[in-house]
Motif scaffolding. Sequence first.
Motif, PDB file in Angstrom:
ATOM      1  N   ARG A  29      27.629  35.667  44.199  1.00 30.01           N
ATOM      2  CA  ARG A  29      28.762  34.467  43.883  1.00 30.01           C
ATOM      3  C   ARG A  29      28.261  34.178  42.315  1.00 30.01           C
ATOM      4  NH1 ARG A  29      31.810  31.679  47.872  1.00 30.01           N
ATOM      5  NH2 ARG A  29      31.321  32.468  49.882  1.00 30.01           N
ATOM      6  N   SER A  35      29.715  31.607  38.820  1.00 33.65           N
ATOM      7  CA  SER A  35      30.372  30.517  38.600  1.00 33.65           C
ATOM      8  C   SER A  35      31.792  30.759  37.957  1.00 33.65           C
ATOM      9  CB  SER A  35      29.488  29.623  37.574  1.00 33.65           C
ATOM     10  OG  SER A  35      29.181  30.081  36.391  1.00 33.65           O
ATOM     11  N   CYS A  36      32.626  29.911  38.242  1.00 31.17           N
ATOM     12  CA  CYS A  36      34.132  29.989  37.850  1.00 31.17           C
ATOM     13  C   CYS A  36      34.177  29.437  36.411  1.00 31.17           C
ATOM     14  CB  CYS A  36      34.936  29.435  38.921  1.00 31.17           C
ATOM     15  SG  CYS A  36      36.629  29.579  38.315  1.00 31.17           S
ATOM     16  N   TRP A  41      37.920  39.854  40.339  1.00 35.54           N
ATOM     17  CA  TRP A  41      37.020  38.745  40.880  1.00 35.54           C
ATOM     18  C   TRP A  41      38.023  37.541  41.210  1.00 35.54           C
ATOM     19  CZ3 TRP A  41      31.937  39.812  41.232  1.00 35.54           C
ATOM     20  CH2 TRP A  41      31.343  40.791  40.852  1.00 35.54           C
ATOM     21  N   GLN A  42      37.800  36.935  42.240  1.00 32.97           N
ATOM     22  CA  GLN A  42      38.645  35.712  42.581  1.00 32.97           C
ATOM     23  C   GLN A  42      37.746  34.611  43.129  1.00 32.97           C
ATOM     24  OE1 GLN A  42      41.158  36.329  46.041  1.00 32.97           O
ATOM     25  NE2 GLN A  42      42.822  35.072  44.968  1.00 32.97           N
ATOM     26  N   CYS A  43      38.018  33.386  42.313  1.00 30.06           N
ATOM     27  CA  CYS A  43      37.318  32.241  42.977  1.00 30.06           C
ATOM     28  C   CYS A  43      37.829  31.686  44.147  1.00 30.06           C
ATOM     29  CB  CYS A  43      37.972  30.972  41.999  1.00 30.06           C
ATOM     30  SG  CYS A  43      36.890  29.621  42.289  1.00 30.06           S
ATOM     31  N   VAL A  78      32.973  32.495  42.672  1.00 35.47           N
ATOM     32  CA  VAL A  78      33.599  33.698  42.323  1.00 35.47           C
ATOM     33  C   VAL A  78      32.801  34.908  43.114  1.00 35.47           C
ATOM     34  CG1 VAL A  78      34.298  35.312  40.353  1.00 35.47           C
ATOM     35  CG2 VAL A  78      34.440  32.963  39.990  1.00 35.47           C
ATOM     36  N   LYS A 130      41.779  31.162  41.382  1.00 40.84           N
ATOM     37  CA  LYS A 130      42.122  32.033  40.002  1.00 40.84           C
ATOM     38  C   LYS A 130      41.592  33.172  40.301  1.00 40.84           C
ATOM     39  CE  LYS A 130      43.459  28.825  36.895  1.00 40.84           C
ATOM     40  NZ  LYS A 130      44.871  28.646  36.564  1.00 40.84           N
ATOM     41  N   CYS A 164      41.050  26.269  43.392  1.00 33.31           N
ATOM     42  CA  CYS A 164      41.351  26.995  42.000  1.00 33.31           C
ATOM     43  C   CYS A 164      41.999  28.316  42.423  1.00 33.31           C
ATOM     44  CB  CYS A 164      39.664  27.436  41.648  1.00 33.31           C
ATOM     45  SG  CYS A 164      39.833  28.265  40.142  1.00 33.31           S
ATOM     46  N   CYS A 188      37.179  26.191  37.268  1.00 30.12           N
ATOM     47  CA  CYS A 188      36.779  24.915  38.041  1.00 30.12           C
ATOM     48  C   CYS A 188      35.103  24.729  38.093  1.00 30.12           C
ATOM     49  CB  CYS A 188      37.120  25.226  39.396  1.00 30.12           C
ATOM     50  SG  CYS A 188      36.259  26.358  40.410  1.00 30.12           S
TER      51      CYS A 188
END
Length: 117
Positions: free
Chosen positions: A53, A55-56, A72-74, A64, A81, A79, A59
């Motif tokens: 994982r 860090s986004c 990649w998705q949060c 992520v 995103k 969030c 947010c």
Amino acid sequence: GVLLRKLCNPLAPDLREMARHTKKVGITGKYGTRYGASLRKIVKKYEIQMRARYSCAFCGKQAVKRVAGGIWQCTAKTCKKTMAGGCWTLTTGAAATARTTINRLKKLKGEAAAEDK
């Protein structure tokens, strides 16, 4: 619990003494003895990076995850995103170099515009 199990079957292993799954191979244990140790070691590095994982940037949460190659998705509820990145990691070395070069050029352009005024 443990005492009762030892009384019923003194040869039964204690839960703390039971065998671990893998010592060295980790996530690549699924490949068994196939493909050779060197290749499995390389694959291990990439698979750990891929499943980690990150860090986004939007947010700030450590949420992520990789959806597909380069996508990649949060996963934070607030969030969600979706962002583009490297295939195995969120950011690549080449992307970091490009970002710093662009920022440096922007800074130089801003300074040159300030001198002209």
